[in-house]
Design a protein around this motif. Structure first.
Motif, PDB file in Angstrom:
ATOM      1  N   MET A  43       4.239  16.680  -5.562  1.00  9.93           N
ATOM      2  CA  MET A  43       3.074  16.518  -6.428  1.00  9.93           C
ATOM      3  C   MET A  43       2.526  17.893  -6.764  1.00  9.93           C
ATOM      4  SD  MET A  43       1.144  13.147  -5.026  1.00  9.93           S
ATOM      5  CE  MET A  43       1.628  13.457  -3.358  1.00  9.93           C
TER       6      MET A  43
ATOM      7  N   GLN B 105       0.867  -1.183   0.000  1.00 12.29           N
ATOM      8  CA  GLN B 105       0.000   0.000   0.000  1.00 12.29           C
ATOM      9  C   GLN B 105       0.889   1.213   0.000  1.00 12.29           C
ATOM     10  OE1 GLN B 105      -2.240  -0.550   3.636  1.00 12.29           O
ATOM     11  NE2 GLN B 105      -4.064  -0.034   2.484  1.00 12.29           N
TER      12      GLN B 105
ATOM     13  N   PRO C 122      -3.796   2.209   8.527  1.00 15.89           N
ATOM     14  CA  PRO C 122      -5.032   1.597   8.038  1.00 15.89           C
ATOM     15  C   PRO C 122      -4.868   0.084   7.954  1.00 15.89           C
ATOM     16  CG  PRO C 122      -3.870   2.678   6.246  1.00 15.89           C
ATOM     17  CD  PRO C 122      -3.134   3.012   7.495  1.00 15.89           C
ATOM     18  N   PRO C 123      -5.964  -0.659   8.008  1.00 24.01           N
ATOM     19  CA  PRO C 123      -5.859  -2.118   7.902  1.00 24.01           C
ATOM     20  C   PRO C 123      -5.331  -2.513   6.529  1.00 24.01           C
ATOM     21  CG  PRO C 123      -8.140  -1.415   8.257  1.00 24.01           C
ATOM     22  CD  PRO C 123      -7.318  -0.188   8.181  1.00 24.01           C
ATOM     23  N   PRO C 124      -4.669  -3.647   6.419  1.00 22.42           N
ATOM     24  CA  PRO C 124      -3.906  -3.964   5.216  1.00 22.42           C
ATOM     25  C   PRO C 124      -4.708  -4.154   3.938  1.00 22.42           C
ATOM     26  CG  PRO C 124      -3.813  -5.766   6.790  1.00 22.42           C
ATOM     27  CD  PRO C 124      -4.481  -4.631   7.476  1.00 22.42           C
ATOM     28  N   ASN C 125      -5.982  -4.508   4.031  1.00 21.72           N
ATOM     29  CA  ASN C 125      -6.648  -4.788   2.753  1.00 21.72           C
ATOM     30  C   ASN C 125      -7.674  -3.735   2.359  1.00 21.72           C
ATOM     31  OD1 ASN C 125      -8.267  -5.337   4.814  1.00 21.72           O
ATOM     32  ND2 ASN C 125      -8.779  -7.436   4.238  1.00 21.72           N
ATOM     33  N   VAL C 126      -7.442  -2.508   2.818  1.00 19.54           N
ATOM     34  CA  VAL C 126      -8.348  -1.435   2.411  1.00 19.54           C
ATOM     35  C   VAL C 126      -7.836  -0.812   1.129  1.00 19.54           C
ATOM     36  CG1 VAL C 126      -9.197   0.849   3.024  1.00 19.54           C
ATOM     37  CG2 VAL C 126      -9.064  -0.935   4.754  1.00 19.54           C
ATOM     38  N   GLU C 127      -8.667  -0.791   0.088  1.00 15.35           N
ATOM     39  CA  GLU C 127      -8.288  -0.170  -1.177  1.00 15.35           C
ATOM     40  C   GLU C 127      -8.369   1.349  -1.049  1.00 15.35           C
ATOM     41  OE1 GLU C 127      -6.612  -2.382  -3.409  1.00 15.35           O
ATOM     42  OE2 GLU C 127      -7.599  -0.972  -4.721  1.00 15.35           O
ATOM     43  N   PRO C 128      -7.423   2.075  -1.637  1.00 18.52           N
ATOM     44  CA  PRO C 128      -7.534   3.535  -1.589  1.00 18.52           C
ATOM     45  C   PRO C 128      -8.787   3.987  -2.330  1.00 18.52           C
ATOM     46  CG  PRO C 128      -5.414   2.873  -2.464  1.00 18.52           C
ATOM     47  CD  PRO C 128      -6.251   1.643  -2.364  1.00 18.52           C
TER      48      PRO C 128
ATOM     49  N   SER D 216     -11.146   5.736  -4.808  1.00 15.73           N
ATOM     50  CA  SER D 216     -11.031   6.207  -6.174  1.00 15.73           C
ATOM     51  C   SER D 216     -11.932   7.425  -6.324  1.00 15.73           C
ATOM     52  CB  SER D 216     -11.484   5.095  -7.125  1.00 15.73           C
ATOM     53  OG  SER D 216     -11.085   5.363  -8.421  1.00 15.73           O
ATOM     54  N   PRO D 217     -11.369   8.615  -6.280  1.00 21.88           N
ATOM     55  CA  PRO D 217     -12.246   9.785  -6.191  1.00 21.88           C
ATOM     56  C   PRO D 217     -13.027  10.009  -7.475  1.00 21.88           C
ATOM     57  CG  PRO D 217      -9.998  10.484  -6.507  1.00 21.88           C
ATOM     58  CD  PRO D 217      -9.969   8.997  -6.376  1.00 21.88           C
ATOM     59  N   ASP D 218     -14.189  10.506  -7.323  1.00 19.97           N
ATOM     60  CA  ASP D 218     -15.029  10.816  -8.453  1.00 19.97           C
ATOM     61  C   ASP D 218     -14.933  12.321  -8.674  1.00 19.97           C
ATOM     62  OD1 ASP D 218     -17.023  11.348 -10.230  1.00 19.97           O
ATOM     63  OD2 ASP D 218     -18.446   9.975  -9.295  1.00 19.97           O
ATOM     64  N   LEU D 219     -14.144  12.709  -9.670  1.00 20.10           N
ATOM     65  CA  LEU D 219     -13.904  14.122  -9.864  1.00 20.10           C
ATOM     66  C   LEU D 219     -14.886  14.741 -10.837  1.00 20.10           C
ATOM     67  CD1 LEU D 219     -10.019  14.219  -9.973  1.00 20.10           C
ATOM     68  CD2 LEU D 219     -11.513  14.909  -8.130  1.00 20.10           C
TER      69      LEU D 219
ATOM     70  N   VAL E 131      -3.925  18.154  -7.131  1.00 24.53           N
ATOM     71  CA  VAL E 131      -5.147  18.133  -7.938  1.00 24.53           C
ATOM     72  C   VAL E 131      -6.388  18.317  -7.069  1.00 24.53           C
ATOM     73  CG1 VAL E 131      -6.545  16.734  -9.487  1.00 24.53           C
ATOM     74  CG2 VAL E 131      -4.077  16.652  -9.639  1.00 24.53           C
TER      75      VAL E 131
ATOM     76  N   HIS F 174      -4.826  11.601 -12.513  1.00 21.29           N
ATOM     77  CA  HIS F 174      -5.990  11.770 -11.638  1.00 21.29           C
ATOM     78  C   HIS F 174      -7.188  12.106 -12.504  1.00 21.29           C
ATOM     79  CE1 HIS F 174      -4.233  11.399  -7.672  1.00 21.29           C
ATOM     80  NE2 HIS F 174      -3.147  11.899  -8.202  1.00 21.29           N
ATOM     81  N   HIS F 175      -7.539  11.117 -13.326  1.00 19.11           N
ATOM     82  CA  HIS F 175      -8.520  11.410 -14.363  1.00 19.11           C
ATOM     83  C   HIS F 175      -9.917  11.566 -13.814  1.00 19.11           C
ATOM     84  CE1 HIS F 175      -9.611   7.143 -14.088  1.00 19.11           C
ATOM     85  NE2 HIS F 175      -8.334   6.894 -14.086  1.00 19.11           N
ATOM     86  N   GLY F 176     -10.241  10.891 -12.701  1.00 17.96           N
ATOM     87  CA  GLY F 176     -11.594  10.982 -12.157  1.00 17.96           C
ATOM     88  C   GLY F 176     -12.643  10.595 -13.182  1.00 17.96           C
TER      89      GLY F 176
ATOM     90  N   GLU G 168      17.909   9.368   3.097  1.00 19.79           N
ATOM     91  CA  GLU G 168      16.812   8.530   3.575  1.00 19.79           C
ATOM     92  C   GLU G 168      16.069   9.236   4.713  1.00 19.79           C
ATOM     93  OE1 GLU G 168      20.038   7.573   3.409  1.00 19.79           O
ATOM     94  OE2 GLU G 168      19.978   6.343   1.623  1.00 19.79           O
TER      95      GLU G 168
ATOM     96  N   HIS H  40       0.892  13.862 -14.236  1.00 22.89           N
ATOM     97  CA  HIS H  40       0.244  13.629 -12.952  1.00 22.89           C
ATOM     98  C   HIS H  40      -1.198  14.084 -12.978  1.00 22.89           C
ATOM     99  CE1 HIS H  40      -0.406  14.422  -8.521  1.00 22.89           C
ATOM    100  NE2 HIS H  40      -0.191  13.138  -8.599  1.00 22.89           N
TER     101      HIS H  40
ATOM    102  N   LYS I  25      -7.657 -13.548  -1.642  1.00 20.39           N
ATOM    103  CA  LYS I  25      -6.615 -13.030  -0.759  1.00 20.39           C
ATOM    104  C   LYS I  25      -5.581 -14.100  -0.430  1.00 20.39           C
ATOM    105  CE  LYS I  25      -8.014 -11.246   3.245  1.00 20.39           C
ATOM    106  NZ  LYS I  25      -7.533 -10.902   4.596  1.00 20.39           N
TER     107      LYS I  25
ATOM    108  N   GLN J  27      -5.067   6.294  -9.514  1.00 17.04           N
ATOM    109  CA  GLN J  27      -5.800   6.458  -8.255  1.00 17.04           C
ATOM    110  C   GLN J  27      -4.985   5.954  -7.074  1.00 17.04           C
ATOM    111  OE1 GLN J  27      -7.372   6.442 -11.005  1.00 17.04           O
ATOM    112  NE2 GLN J  27      -8.444   8.257 -10.373  1.00 17.04           N
ATOM    113  N   HIS J  28      -3.718   5.695  -7.297  1.00 13.67           N
ATOM    114  CA  HIS J  28      -2.819   5.228  -6.240  1.00 13.67           C
ATOM    115  C   HIS J  28      -3.129   3.800  -5.817  1.00 13.67           C
ATOM    116  CE1 HIS J  28      -2.596   9.733  -5.006  1.00 13.67           C
ATOM    117  NE2 HIS J  28      -1.920   9.508  -6.097  1.00 13.67           N
ATOM    118  N   THR J  29      -3.882   3.048  -6.599  1.00 16.03           N
ATOM    119  CA  THR J  29      -4.076   1.660  -6.202  1.00 16.03           C
ATOM    120  C   THR J  29      -2.825   0.870  -6.550  1.00 16.03           C
ATOM    121  OG1 THR J  29      -4.973   1.038  -8.339  1.00 16.03           O
ATOM    122  CG2 THR J  29      -6.536   1.805  -6.686  1.00 16.03           C
TER     123      THR J  29
ATOM    124  N   ARG K  76     -12.835  11.495 -16.161  1.00 10.73           N
ATOM    125  CA  ARG K  76     -13.188  12.546 -17.127  1.00 10.73           C
ATOM    126  C   ARG K  76     -12.645  12.162 -18.498  1.00 10.73           C
ATOM    127  NH1 ARG K  76     -10.878  17.347 -13.529  1.00 10.73           N
ATOM    128  NH2 ARG K  76      -9.405  15.662 -13.198  1.00 10.73           N
TER     129      ARG K  76
ATOM    130  N   ASN L 251      -2.503  16.846  -3.089  1.00  8.58           N
ATOM    131  CA  ASN L 251      -1.748  16.136  -4.115  1.00  8.58           C
ATOM    132  C   ASN L 251      -1.681  16.902  -5.415  1.00  8.58           C
ATOM    133  OD1 ASN L 251      -4.210  15.898  -5.308  1.00  8.58           O
ATOM    134  ND2 ASN L 251      -4.457  13.723  -4.920  1.00  8.58           N
TER     135      ASN L 251
END
Lengths: 426, 861
Positions: free
Chosen positions: B592, A98, B706-712, B714-717, B683, A303-305, B184, A299, A388, A361-363, A307, B681
């Motif tokens: 960024m 992550q 955060p817990p290990p299997n949480v997906e970030p 995906s923002p809806d812009l 944007v 971050h296309h969202g 570092e 960049h 998993k 989306q940083h995934t 669009r 970031n």
């Protein structure tokens, strides 16, 4: 199709007249031919090229919807059509990390820089592992390259990011011999640094004696550094005397946008392989304002969202990167391998395309990964287990590549074994 | 002690015996008594979840020893104290103790723990030896070799050449650290010994950087003959286009400044006066120069207010700058210019002389600009003529007219306003002269390396260099090896200078130079180095070495005076920049950037950093209270930040100055654009990022990962939903809520600040506009309605914020992360700061005196 016809076709298409000189004159003089021949009989000489970007891909246009061999190529991968049988797309492979952008540097190891100290080889990247194995067999143990973006994926055994060179830097490195004055000053510099390191090593030992246990452990890095530098000098010194191969093309002018610069860079990589100037390459490419008629920044597009304009931009950028991978494959297929008789360069060059971050989306799940060449059995969409507990680490793919390359290792980075079902010709 | 009013002396006697016994039994018992007295409180508020029936988080208090006898117990009780003090425990779902009760418990725990720390951790954990990071290396080379080039005084990393945001940034620079890999980081700090890695790459870089720096310091040859050069009449004889250039025909004996200059990198060079005779190549010799300017200010009050908007409430400010001609001087894309000095001109129309001494690189040239000039984009001379000299006006010829006609037109229009003297506001530059001021020849750097006469014995020079480079006295045996290198070079016929450089590089590649560590054999020198790397990020200077040599860093009064001297030195700017940047994670600034726009064209990133420097630098100079980091009634602005971020038109000129804060932006450090940009970031913004930033860096209470299997997310812009709506899951799901109810409210309070720190009331995407809602409820039921509410909350937690800053500064000064055993020292410093209201300069003094920085030998004296 007979190789000659292929070759003529790519020469026309590529727009680059690669007048391919007779092989022998290209090999560095003075390199023991017997040693090479011996090497070849023991195992074939392999090369590795990793192509990358820093923002992942737009997944809907990258991952095919069907698995197996009869899948339709999605838009970003269309340019690979002529090489369908020689490229594999992977789904559900990733490093299990992550952290968005911070995972980009982990592509070739599976280890993020921040946790690197916990690993015996830190976050040593695949290319540097291979380069360490080769030593000074070639003028450049590895070449870390960039076109319009930072190359973040190459790391040494001590966790240092390898600085990258650009298009002009590569051309000069490959083909421009330093003049006599330069060579003399290089000789002098090596001699100077050698005696310098002698003096420094003694001082370091004196300091070490004064330190406590914990400090001594940390200070070991410094002693390692001195040893490493001494070793490099010994390895690199002979190369001053050997002349570089003559340049088969004119020096490319950089700064003409990613479309032209990336193509020129790919062609130089092919030449570098052909002249055995190096056998290990990583290249990261990016975007500059004006590429593909677009205005903006990579960049921002990532971050296309969802669009339309941004998504289209990403597909243009990524589609081009993949088409350059196809171009490289074509160039390599058209070349007989000077070091492994009977093969084309493509058969002994492993080409990997990927990114340590999956999407803008940083995934970081389901990384985009394409594999070609090297004698692997390819040509499918490998959909690996998704659950998993059944997921496989992408580092397993790296280990397979490493073994194919010829490094006898049974573990690399975060691997748990080689990637099941991935075979190659030995 | 009151004597009870009974006839008997017995109670009094018992009391005395009690006192005596207590003092005889010593402090450990007092601690135990104190904690024993907590049992009542613990039974009421804690045992239910942390007792015999249940042990939440594996914590159990009924059987926990009150002795504070070992490190584990201390750590546990510290956790108890922290939770109670932060208000997390007892949880809001349970009956709460009243304020007085809480305070009593906290006090008893604090004092008990303070004693326990002193007892159990008498010796601080020593820092692991630490290599110099790249900024420290550059600073050290600068001070060792007396290098003055502007790149060595850069507070940050080498500046990129191309600043238009297309991603193609090249760093052509002579800066010796230009190619160094990043250092570092550990929790944002780049000087943590155990984290910094040494490698053969880095050793190679170190050797090359040393060679480069020695080359820069080598200035052989006789003293250059450079006399005074005076430029008068017309200093600038070419260009610019526009009124300034045209006016030259009418002002034979002076240059005029009429308009604002655009920022460096702009495509025009209006508004700048530099001597054209040297503008192409620079002053010619690197060294100290004296610059004299004769200038006069005219017509601050003028009759053309309708067309020219100028300040009548401020004096005219004349700025003296230096610019690098090697990058094309006034051509596009040259960011290499520095403001040296700003003079206020009296509004009397009389010429006055202004003088400034500074070091100038041979390729740089001075230039003058009017800092708070009117900025009229469309100031065309014919408009002035049309309005105020209509008898002389005629319309501009068309673009197709012959060149001669256009030239004549310009001339006639200029004549109309200039021939009787210009009535509008302007500055006249009558002369500019530069005069060389070498203090010594050869320059200091050359003399240090090769001697003054060039015949001094090589061994002496090498030994002197080693003493400085290794920051302590050295013996002849220690330098034998490097000296042998020099001798070997001489023996094969090499030059003296070259031979010396071989020895010097060997001394610089040595770990004795490249590592900072305890020096038990040289305690005073150890103190000097630790202080100088803390306050200057560089080696000690001659004065500090001198004090160490004489043992004059032995008493705290002596050291206090020395720290004061060091804080007043220009090198202390490193502390202001580097500590603030590390502690508030401004390392992320620039990672960024937003796509294009004014951020690059106006070089906003650099402006943002300077704004922070100005604010914190001022706080340091005044010994201001740390509370003003959270909120204040003032801020620091220059014209660019005011115009582009704060949307104010009342600040003119490039220099930062203190101005009253205005709503909605307010004061304090936390909402400054640097922080807002670093926590976004480029944007869009994320309340989670900013909430975590507040918890980690301002309050020092980092949330769980955060817990290990949480997906970030995906923002809806596309603008259909606000970020609050998208984060519904944080409120709806139990597993998310426990952490996010503490994080999100802090971050939402910042949502009015966009990803660059501009104030907004709506999220706008295309034609969609959604109102921003910043109000949230904290777990304890309190509402934080907006940024002012958040600042109020933080002010109430002032001590916690201070505690965090103290910890961070100790980390920065010692070069290691703090451990449980260091808490005692942190608390001691917080307590010492409390009576005066937690002031910044006081804090630095206390940290500089902290035993954590020094080895036992150095602490002993």
């Amino acid at each position: 199709m007979p190789p000659n016809i292929l070759r003529r076709r790519f020469l026309r298409q590529g727009g680059v007249l690669l007048a391919l000189p007779v092989l022998d004159s290209l090999l560095p003089r003075g390199v023991a031919r017997e040693r090479l021949a011996r090497e070849h009989r023991v195992r074939p000489v392999k090369r590795f090229v990793c192509l990358s970007n820093n923002y992942g891909v737009y997944p809907q246009a990258f991952f095919p919807s069907e698995g197996g061999r009869e899948f339709a190529l999605p838009p970003t991968l269309r340019s690979l059509e002529p090489h369908r049988g020689d490229v594999t797309v992977f789904s559900n492979l990733d490093h299990g990390l992550q952290g968005g952008h911070a995972c980009v540097p982990s592509l070739l190891s599976g280890v993020m820089p921040v946790v690197a100290p916990n690993y015996p080889e830190m976050n040593l990247s695949l290319d540097q592992k291979m380069a360490g194995q080769l030593g000074a067999a070639t003028r450049f143990p590895s070449l870390t390259l960039q076109v319009n973006d930072a190359n973040l994926i190459s790391f040494t055994r001590t966790g240092v990011q390898v600085p990258a060179i650009d298009l002009r830097g590569l051309f000069r490195a490959l083909f421009i011999d330093e003049d006599d004055r330069h060579k003399q000053s290089a000789r002098e510099r090596y001699a100077r640094h050698s005696s310098l390191l002698d003096a420094v090593r003694d001082e370091a030992r004196a300091v070490e004696r004064e330190l406590g246990a914990e400090d001594r452990h940390k200070f070991g890095e410094y002693l390692e550094a001195v040893r490493g530098l001494e070793q490099r000098i010994v390895q690199q010194q002979p190369w001053i005397e050997r002349p570089k191969p003559p340049a088969p093309i004119a020096e490319p002018t950089p700064g003409r946008g990613t479309e032209k610069d990336l193509q020129a860079m790919i062609e130089l990589i092919a030449l570098a392989i052909q002249t055995d100037s190096s056998r290990v390459f990583t290249l990261t490419s990016g975007f500059v304002n004006g590429d593909f008629g677009l205005s903006g920044g990579y960049h921002g597009f990532s971050h296309h969202g969802e669009r339309e304009r941004e998504v289209a931009a990403l597909q243009a950028i990524e589609g081009y990167q993949v088409s350059m991978m196809a171009h490289l494959i074509s160039l390599l297929k058209a070349q007989p391998d000077p070091l492994n008789e009977g093969n084309s360069l493509f058969d002994s060059t492993i080409v990997l395309y990927g990114c340590g971050m999956a999407t803008g989306q940083h995934t970081t799940r389901n990384l985009p990964l394409l594999l070609a060449g090297g004698g692997f059995r390819l040509g499918e969409h490998r959909v690996l287990p998704e659950g998993k507990s059944e997921r496989l680490p992408a580092a397993n793919l790296l280990l397979s590549i490493l073994q194919n390359f010829g490094v006898p290792a049974d573990q690399f980075g975060t691997s748990t074994g080689t990637l099941a079902g991935l075979e190659w010709k030995t | 002690m009151n004597t009870p009013r009974t006839g008997s002396l017995w109670p009094c006697f018992l009391a005395v015996v009690g006192l005596l016994t207590a003092s005889l039994r010593g402090s450990e018992l007092r601690g135990e008594e104190r904690l024993a007295s907590l049992t009542g409180f613990l039974k009421t508020h804690c045992y239910e979840c942390h007792g015999s029936d249940r042990q939440e988080n594996e914590l159990r208090f009924d059987t926990l020893s009150r002795d504070l006898a070992n490190k584990d117990q201390i750590e546990t009780w510290q956790r108890v104290l922290d939770q109670i003090r932060e208000g997390n425990m007892p949880p809001s779902s349970r009956p709460r103790p009243n304020a007085a009760e809480r305070r009593g418990v906290i006090e008893r725990l604090e004092s008990g723990l303070a004693e326990a720390y002193a007892r159990e951790f008498p010796a601080a954990k020593r820092p692991v030896i630490r290599r110099l990071n790249r900024i420290e290396l550059r600073n050290t080379l600068r001070d060792l070799l007396s290098l003055e080039q502007p790149m060595f005084w850069n507070l940050g990393l080498p500046r990129p050449e191309d600043a238009n945001g297309d991603g193609n940034v090249s760093r052509h620079s002579d800066d010796p650290i230009a190619e160094f890999p990043s250092d570092e980081l550990e929790h944002g700090f780049d000087n943590i010994g155990s984290r910094l890695v040494m490698s053969d790459f880095l050793l190679q870089m170190l050797i090359e950087a040393s060679e480069k720096s020695l080359a820069l310091a080598t200035v052989p040859g006789p003293e250059p003959t450079a006399g005074v050069r005076r430029f008068a009449g017309h200093i600038r004889t070419e260009g610019p286009g526009g009124l300034e250039g045209w006016s030259r025909s009418f002002n034979p004996d002076h240059d005029v400044l009429l308009e604002r200059y655009r920022e460096p990198g702009a495509a025009t060079n209006i508004g700048r006066i530099a001597p054209s005779a040297i503008a192409g190549k620079g002053v010619g010799v690197s060294g100290r120069w004296r610059i004299r300017v004769v200038a006069s200010a005219h017509h601050r009050d003028h009759p053309w207010g309708e067309m020219i908007h100028s300040r009548t409430d401020e004096p005219f400010l004349l700025g003296l700058h230096l610019i690098d001609t090697a990058r094309g001087a006034f051509n596009e894309g040259n960011p290499n210019t520095e403001l040296q000095q700003q003079w206020e001109l009296p509004d009397d129309g009389q010429p006055h002389e202004y003088v400034h001494d500074t070091w100038i690189d041979s390729r740089w040239v001075p230039w003058l600009g009017w800092e708070n000039a009117p900025y009229e984009r469309s100031l065309r001379v014919e408009k002035l003529v049309e309005r105020y000299r209509p008898d002389r006006f005629r319309p501009r010829p068309s673009d197709h007219a012959p060149e001669a006609e256009k030239q004549q037109y310009q001339h006639d229009m200029a004549a109309a306003v200039f021939e009787r003297g210009y009535d509008g506001p302007h500055i006249r530059i009558h002369s500019l002269s530069i005069e060389p001021l070498w203090e010594t020849w050869p320059p200091r750097s050359q003399a240090f390396l090769y001697g003054v006469t060039g015949t001094e014995p090589v061994a002496d020079l090498v030994r002197r260099f080693a003493t400085r480079a290794w920051r302590r006295p050295v013996t002849a045996e220690e330098v034998a090896r490097p000296l042998a290198l020099a001798q070997a070079r001489l023996d094969v016929g090499g030059g003296r200078d070259e031979a010396l450089r071989m020895a010097y590089v060997a001394l610089l590649a040595s770990p004795q130079f490249y590592y900072v560590r305890d020096l038990p054999a040289f305690p005073q020198y150890e103190r000097a180095s630790r202080l100088s790397y803390f306050l200057w990020s560089s080696m000690p200077d001659a004065t500090l070495f001198d004090r160490a040599a004489r043992g004059e860093l032995a008493t705290s009064e002596q050291r206090h005076a020395e720290v004061e001297r060091m804080l007043n030195d220009r090198r202390a700017k490193s502390l202001v920049r580097r500590f603030t940047e590390r502690w508030l994670r401004l390392d992320k600034l620039g990672s960024m950037p937003p796509p294009g726009g004014f951020y690059f064209h106006r070089q906003m990133e650099e402006q943002m950093r300077r704004q922070v420097d100005a604010y914190v630098g001022d706080l340091l100079a005044r010994n201001g209270p740390l509370r003003e980091i959270i909120d204040s009634d003032y801020t620091f602005l220059n014209e660019r930040t005011a115009q582009w971020i704060y949307q104010r038109g009342d600040v003119w000129g490039d220099a930062f100055r203190r101005v009253p804060a205005r709503p909605p932006y307010g004061g304090g450090l936390l909402t400054m654009p640097a922080m807002m940009t670093a926590t976004a970031n480029g944007v869009d913004t994320s309340p989670i990022l900013r909430g975590v930033w507040v918890l980690e860096n301002v309050l020092g209470m980092p949330p769980a990962p955060p817990p290990p299997n949480v997906e970030p997310l995906s923002p809806d812009l596309r603008g259909a939903r606000t970020i609050r709506q998208q984060l519904e899951a944080h409120r709806a799901q139990e597993s998310c809520r426990s952490c996010h109810e503490k994080i999100d409210p802090l971050g939402f309070a910042f949502e009015n600040f966009d990803e660059l720190g501009l104030w907004r009331t709506h999220y706008r995407t295309g034609d969609k506009s959604l109102t921003i809602d910043t109000a949230s409820v904290l777990p304890d039921g309190r509402t934080v309605s907006d940024i002012d509410g958040l600042k109020q909350l933080l002010l109430e937690r002032e001590e916690q914020v201070v505690r965090n800053i103290v910890g961070k500064m100790l980390t920065y000064a010692t070069g290691r992360l703090l451990t449980a055993g260091d808490r005692g020292e942190v608390e001691r410093i917080v307590t010492a700061l409390r009576p005066d209201g937690y002031r910044l300069r006081d804090l630095i003094h206390l940290v500089a005196e902290s035993p954590l920085l020094f080895s036992p030998q150095a602490n002993g004296g």
